[in-house]
Design an enzyme around this catalytic site. Structure first.
Site, PDB file in Angstrom:
ATOM      1  N   GLU A   1     -13.559 -17.192  13.360  1.00 51.77           N
ATOM      2  CA  GLU A   1     -15.005 -16.972  13.282  1.00 51.77           C
ATOM      3  C   GLU A   1     -15.509 -17.391  11.901  1.00 51.77           C
ATOM      4  O   GLU A   1     -15.909 -16.579  11.080  1.00 51.77           O
ATOM      5  CB  GLU A   1     -15.298 -15.501  13.613  1.00 51.77           C
ATOM      6  CG  GLU A   1     -14.853 -15.148  15.026  1.00 51.77           C
ATOM      7  CD  GLU A   1     -14.758 -13.644  15.320  1.00 51.77           C
ATOM      8  OE1 GLU A   1     -15.140 -12.825  14.474  1.00 51.77           O
ATOM      9  OE2 GLU A   1     -14.276 -13.301  16.418  1.00 51.77           O
TER      10      GLU A   1
ATOM     11  N   HIS B   1     -18.718 -10.689  12.354  1.00 51.58           N
ATOM     12  CA  HIS B   1     -17.978 -11.436  13.364  1.00 51.58           C
ATOM     13  C   HIS B   1     -18.894 -12.498  13.958  1.00 51.58           C
ATOM     14  O   HIS B   1     -20.081 -12.538  13.689  1.00 51.58           O
ATOM     15  CB  HIS B   1     -17.553 -10.508  14.509  1.00 51.58           C
ATOM     16  CG  HIS B   1     -16.488  -9.525  14.138  1.00 51.58           C
ATOM     17  ND1 HIS B   1     -15.207  -9.620  14.602  1.00 51.58           N
ATOM     18  CD2 HIS B   1     -16.520  -8.425  13.336  1.00 51.58           C
ATOM     19  CE1 HIS B   1     -14.485  -8.621  14.117  1.00 51.58           C
ATOM     20  NE2 HIS B   1     -15.259  -7.871  13.342  1.00 51.58           N
TER      21      HIS B   1
ATOM     22  N   HIS C   1     -11.432 -11.770  11.958  1.00 51.94           N
ATOM     23  CA  HIS C   1     -10.999 -12.693  13.010  1.00 51.94           C
ATOM     24  C   HIS C   1     -11.054 -14.117  12.461  1.00 51.94           C
ATOM     25  O   HIS C   1     -12.114 -14.622  12.115  1.00 51.94           O
ATOM     26  CB  HIS C   1     -11.878 -12.567  14.253  1.00 51.94           C
ATOM     27  CG  HIS C   1     -11.560 -11.338  15.059  1.00 51.94           C
ATOM     28  ND1 HIS C   1     -12.497 -10.664  15.784  1.00 51.94           N
ATOM     29  CD2 HIS C   1     -10.384 -10.689  15.242  1.00 51.94           C
ATOM     30  CE1 HIS C   1     -11.900  -9.635  16.394  1.00 51.94           C
ATOM     31  NE2 HIS C   1     -10.628  -9.628  16.064  1.00 51.94           N
TER      32      HIS C   1
ATOM     33  N   GLU D   1     -22.397  -9.573  15.310  1.00 51.11           N
ATOM     34  CA  GLU D   1     -21.855 -10.749  15.996  1.00 51.11           C
ATOM     35  C   GLU D   1     -22.885 -11.843  15.750  1.00 51.11           C
ATOM     36  O   GLU D   1     -23.959 -11.863  16.357  1.00 51.11           O
ATOM     37  CB  GLU D   1     -21.689 -10.499  17.501  1.00 51.11           C
ATOM     38  CG  GLU D   1     -20.633  -9.454  17.858  1.00 51.11           C
ATOM     39  CD  GLU D   1     -19.185  -9.965  17.764  1.00 51.11           C
ATOM     40  OE1 GLU D   1     -18.987 -11.184  17.545  1.00 51.11           O
ATOM     41  OE2 GLU D   1     -18.275  -9.131  17.901  1.00 51.11           O
TER      42      GLU D   1
HETATM   43 ZN   LIG Z   1     -14.531 -11.105  15.905  1.00 50.25          ZN
END
Ligand SMILES: [Zn+2]
Ligand SMILES: *[C@@H]1O[C@H](CO)[C@@H](O)[C@H](O)[C@H]1NC(C)=O
Ligand SMILES: *[C@@H]1O[C@H](CO)[C@@H](O)[C@H](O)[C@H]1NC(C)=O
Ligand SMILES: *[C@@H]1O[C@H](CO)[C@@H](O)[C@H](O)[C@H]1NC(C)=O
Ligand SMILES: *[C@@H]1O[C@H](CO)[C@@H](O)[C@H](O)[C@H]1NC(C)=O
Length: 437
Positions: free
Chosen positions: A175, A296, A172, A371
């Site tokens: 990020e 992420h 992504h 995350e």
């Molecule tokens: Zn992500």
């Protein structure tokens, strides 16, 4: 003089066509119950707002970005439904302006700095420098992007026959902490004096890709800091969410068929060159991968497969035990708290995500998504002064993941078996010598 020239060139060429987010405000809504979550879910479908975190049934906060025009509406909507909220960034352009991005080139130094973010070219040249100076490191290519950039990575190997730990970063684009932390881990594995880190570097083969979405990452540096997807044109829209495009429960719950959405799944499973080529690379070494880590941000969560259901499938019990202990280790240094759970129970339902495919199709024993920091105060705009602490605590947790996995019988590397055999043989030799004396 040079600065003036550079300035004039910038003005003339119009390089500063970057999208600005003046007076865009980041909110943190604090729902108290399921009714309030439902109200946030209704708002989720309102295209005027950019949800940076999902109104999942158990969310204790939901991050929402609003532009200046729609702020009043948002605040009135939240107040009307008695949803408590705070403003975490009144003007995100200020946070973007404060972000430092450096360029690294082989002529300006051998070290990457952990107080700044780097652009794509810098990360790629840094990999080249590392490979030049460390004989255990080599360049690997995980595939190619829509705009035909290489997905460049680095392999660390101290010899044949080792099991693999695979690291996927930057799928992504916005990020930024993900590639930064992945680079930090790479650097530790190559240069740390810490004995446990050195042992981990020696015992496994590491296949590390800091930026698996190079087109998107470049776009966040040149055009739109908040871009998430790749850069495929689709009608009048752009971009496929590369973490909804894997050939596993494709276009199931938590993925969109609308190209305007940030979770657009593409025209079919593996429709994108990035996921297609990276998955082929993963498959080519699949038998040897013991652990797969996908990075992420944000939310401070450690996620396990699967994203399509809250059912606790496969070796969930082992994986969660190992993961929770690792998050304990992560918290020691700076008291940063993470929650662990499968994707669906911890954040939201999502399908077509890389870890589900790796778990289901490649049968990798231990598969996790990090995350990373934070919990919505800066969200995707994590300040550069948090790169180093985030890297340090994450490295602590990876060592603990390995440690705990071994305790439960995972990560048995043929190299360590070999070393153990050699150790056993040499002690036998000693015994034999003693006996023969
Ligand atoms: Zn992500
Ligand atoms: C942002 O808001 C401030 C204060 O409300 C205002 O002075 C400024 O003109 C706004 N900037 C833009 C680009 O709208
Ligand atoms: C809203 O949140 C603040 C900060 O957490 C808290 O002090 C306040 O009591 C909350 N208000 C309501 C109505 O829950
Ligand atoms: C890292 O960046 C800071 C700020 O740009 C600079 O002062 C420092 O000298 C840099 N350190 C290295 C090792 O390049
Ligand atoms: C979720 O995905 C897994 C793995 O593909 C599958 O076994 C399971 O049946 C799926 N569950 C639902 C509810 O779709």
């Amino acid at each position: 003089m040079w600065k003036l020239l550079a300035f004039l060139i910038t003005v003339l060429v119009g390089v500063n066509s970057k999208l600005r987010f003046d007076n865009y405000t980041l909110y943190k809504a604090l729902p108290k119950n399921l009714d309030e979550i439902k109200k946030l879910q209704e708002l989720y479908n309102d295209k005027r707002f950019d949800f940076w975190s999902d109104p999942a049934p158990n969310a204790d906060y939901v991050s929402i970005l609003s532009n200046l025009e729609n702020k009043i509406y948002l605040e009135e909507y939240l107040s009307a439904h008695k949803i408590n909220f705070t403003v975490t960034l009144p003007n995100i352009q200020e946070a973007i302006d404060k972000e430092t991005v450096a360029t690294y080139s082989r002529s300006n130094g051998r070290f990457m700095n952990w107080t700044t973010y780097y652009d794509l070219d810098s990360i790629n040249s840094w990999i080249d420098s590392l490979v030049e100076t460390h004989e255990e490191a080599s360049v690997i290519y995980g595939g190619v992007s829509y705009e035909e950039r290489q997905i460049k990575g680095i392999k660390i190997s101290h010899g044949a026959g080792r099991k693999i730990i695979f690291i996927e970063g930057g799928i992504h684009a916005r990020e930024w902490i993900s590639p930064a932390v992945v680079n930090y881990i790479t650097n530790e594995l190559l240069t740390s004096d810490d004995e446990e880190t050195r042992a981990a570097a020696r015992e496994f083969d590491w296949h590390i890709f800091p930026v698996t979405n190079p087109d998107g990452y470049l776009w966040t540096h040149t055009e739109n800091r908040l871009w998430r997807k790749n850069r495929r044109p689709v009608g009048s829209e752009f971009g496929v969410d590369l973490n909804r495009n894997w050939n596993i429960n494709w276009l199931g719950i938590g993925a969109s068929s609308n190209p305007a959405m940030d979770n657009y799944a593409g025209t079919g499973p593996f429709s994108e060159p990035e996921t297609r080529s990276l998955s082929e690379y993963i498959r080519s070494i699949g038998d040897e991968i013991e652990m797969y880590l996908s990075f992420h941000s944000f939310g401070q969560l450690l996620l396990l497969p699967f994203g399509n259901t809250t059912d606790q499938l496969a070796n969930y019990n082992d994986a969660i035990k190992i993961g929770r202990r690792a998050m304990g280790a992560l918290s020691v240094r700076f008291n940063t708290l993470y929650n662990a759970g499968n994707v669906a129970e911890a954040i939201y339902l999502a399908s077509g995500v890389s870890i589900d495919w790796v778990k289901e199709s490649i049968n990798v024993p231990l598969v996790y998504v990090y995350e990373l920091r934070d919990r919505g105060n800066f969200g995707s705009l994590l300040p550069a002064d948090q790169i180093l602490p985030t890297g340090q605590e994450t490295m602590d947790s990876i060592l603990e993941l390995i440690h705990q996995a071994k305790r439960l019988g995972y990560m048995s590397s043929s190299a360590s078996t070999l070393q153990a055999t050699i150790a056993l043989l040499s002690s036998l030799t000693i015994v034999f010598i003693i006996l023969s004396i």
